[in-house]
Design a protein around this motif. Structure first.
Motif, mmCIF file in Angstrom:
data_model
loop_
_atom_site.group_PDB
_atom_site.id
_atom_site.type_symbol
_atom_site.label_atom_id
_atom_site.label_comp_id
_atom_site.label_asym_id
_atom_site.label_seq_id
_atom_site.Cartn_x
_atom_site.Cartn_y
_atom_site.Cartn_z
ATOM 1 N N THR A 153 0.850 -1.183 0.000
ATOM 2 C CA THR A 153 0.000 0.000 0.000
ATOM 3 C C THR A 153 0.884 1.232 0.000
ATOM 4 N N SER A 154 0.801 1.993 -1.083
ATOM 5 C CA SER A 154 1.522 3.256 -1.185
ATOM 6 C C SER A 154 0.520 4.386 -0.958
ATOM 7 N N SER A 155 0.629 5.429 -1.729
ATOM 8 C CA SER A 155 -0.267 6.576 -1.594
ATOM 9 C C SER A 155 -0.142 7.432 -2.832
ATOM 10 N N VAL A 156 -1.197 8.156 -3.148
ATOM 11 C CA VAL A 156 -1.121 9.124 -4.236
ATOM 12 C C VAL A 156 -0.053 10.171 -3.942
ATOM 13 N N ALA A 157 0.296 10.330 -2.677
ATOM 14 C CA ALA A 157 1.341 11.286 -2.300
ATOM 15 C C ALA A 157 2.682 10.951 -2.938
ATOM 16 N N ALA A 158 2.898 9.671 -3.252
ATOM 17 C CA ALA A 158 4.148 9.271 -3.893
ATOM 18 C C ALA A 158 4.332 9.930 -5.248
ATOM 19 N N GLY A 159 3.235 10.273 -5.897
ATOM 20 C CA GLY A 159 3.313 10.875 -7.225
ATOM 21 C C GLY A 159 3.001 12.352 -7.248
ATOM 22 N N THR A 160 2.391 12.864 -6.166
ATOM 23 C CA THR A 160 1.979 14.270 -6.163
ATOM 24 C C THR A 160 2.686 15.110 -5.102
ATOM 25 N N GLY A 161 3.324 14.462 -4.132
ATOM 26 C CA GLY A 161 3.846 15.164 -2.969
ATOM 27 C C GLY A 161 2.871 15.141 -1.808
ATOM 28 N N GLY A 162 1.578 15.046 -2.125
ATOM 29 C CA GLY A 162 0.568 14.847 -1.092
ATOM 30 C C GLY A 162 0.318 16.045 -0.212
ATOM 31 N N VAL A 163 -0.413 15.786 0.873
ATOM 32 C CA VAL A 163 -0.852 16.861 1.769
ATOM 33 C C VAL A 163 -0.290 16.699 3.173
ATOM 34 N N ILE A 164 0.672 15.785 3.360
ATOM 35 C CA ILE A 164 1.199 15.529 4.702
ATOM 36 C C ILE A 164 2.589 16.115 4.883
ATOM 37 N N GLY A 165 3.565 15.615 4.129
ATOM 38 C CA GLY A 165 4.919 16.118 4.289
ATOM 39 C C GLY A 165 5.910 15.313 3.478
ATOM 40 N N PRO A 166 7.158 15.781 3.362
ATOM 41 C CA PRO A 166 8.148 15.115 2.507
ATOM 42 C C PRO A 166 8.540 13.733 2.998
#
Length: 258
Positions: A153-166
């Motif tokens: 399980t990854s996250s869309v953050a892996a491709g967008t930077g996301g809304v949480i943090g680096p």
């Protein structure tokens, strides 16, 4: 062509982070297809959820379920977890490596100085390091039987930077490179490796009460449901021709994969 139940019946799946929304929903889906489930949970506060899940899963004919506690921010805990699963239920046929933490939530406009290198490394150990170790521990048995599934399980953050943090976005992106290598190395031995990358799934700790600014990023106009992610995981587990893929389930947020 065999249907998913024929392919999966009698298999053992180890699901980490199994008492969360996606973990529980996926465990139910695997059990309905005749899989036994090794339920991993992190904190003692989730013990009751794990017990309730066992009672639910074992109502399915032939399905066994046992719960195992482990703090997967530590490598030794991952080793102990795998050993306990093998002892109690046998070696897993399927690894659904689903655990993860966020770390500091500094948002897309945060200051990188808010994340120390020590915290960055801790998040990576949990979100990538112990995923690698569990795959390393599970693959030898999969090689022996010429069949296995590794799903992260990854996250869309892996491709967008996301809304949480680096620290979160980069740790999830690390799973993609790991998956690509695993697939190319082991696919000829009957072992597939894939990633599912959700965005903003309801009934999860991460998205318990998202602000409107976050919800508005989803073109479909709503958060995803854990059962929708579970359906993708079952597809990846039952389809032997689908490997080396990142399946993005984000309500239309991104265009294509990454």
């Amino acid at each position: 062509m065999s249907n998913p139940e024929e392919i999966l019946r009698g298999k053992l799946v180890l699901i980490t982070g199994c008492t969360g929304g996606i973990g529980q929903s996926t465990a139910r889906a695997f059990a309905k297809h005749g899989c036994s489930v090794a339920i991993h949970y992190n904190s003692s506060s989730s013990k009751d959820k794990a017990s309730q899940l066992i009672a639910e899963l074992t109502k399915n004919p032939g399905v066994r379920a046992v719960a195992f506690q482990a703090d997967l921010s530590h490598y030794d805990a991952a080793r102990v977890l795998h050993a306990q699963v093998v002892k109690e239920l046998g070696p897993p046929d399927i690894l659904f490596s689903n655990h993860g933490v966020t770390g500091p939530r500094i948002g897309p406009e945060g200051d990188i100085a808010a994340v120390s290198p020590e915290v960055f490394e801790d998040i990576w150990r949990t979100n990538a390091g112990t995923h690698f170790l569990l795959a390393q521990l599970c693959i030898p048995y999969m090689q022996q039987q010429k069949w296995g599934r590794v799903i992260f399980t990854s996250s869309v953050a892996a491709g967008t930077g996301g809304v949480i943090g680096p620290q979160y976005a980069s740790s999830k992106a690390a799973l993609h490179g790991l998956m690509h290598w695993l697939s190319l190395r082991y696919c000829k031995e009957g072992i597939t490796a894939n990633v599912v990358s959700p965005a903003l799934i309801e009934d999860t700790a991460m998205m318990s009460n998202p602000p409107e600014s976050v919800r508005s990023k989803i073109p479909i106009g709503r958060l995803g449901k854990p059962a929708e992610i579970a359906g993708i995981v079952i597809l990846l587990a039952s389809n032997g021709y689908m490997t080396n893929k990142n399946i993005v389930a984000d309500g239309g947020w991104t265009i294509g994969g990454f």
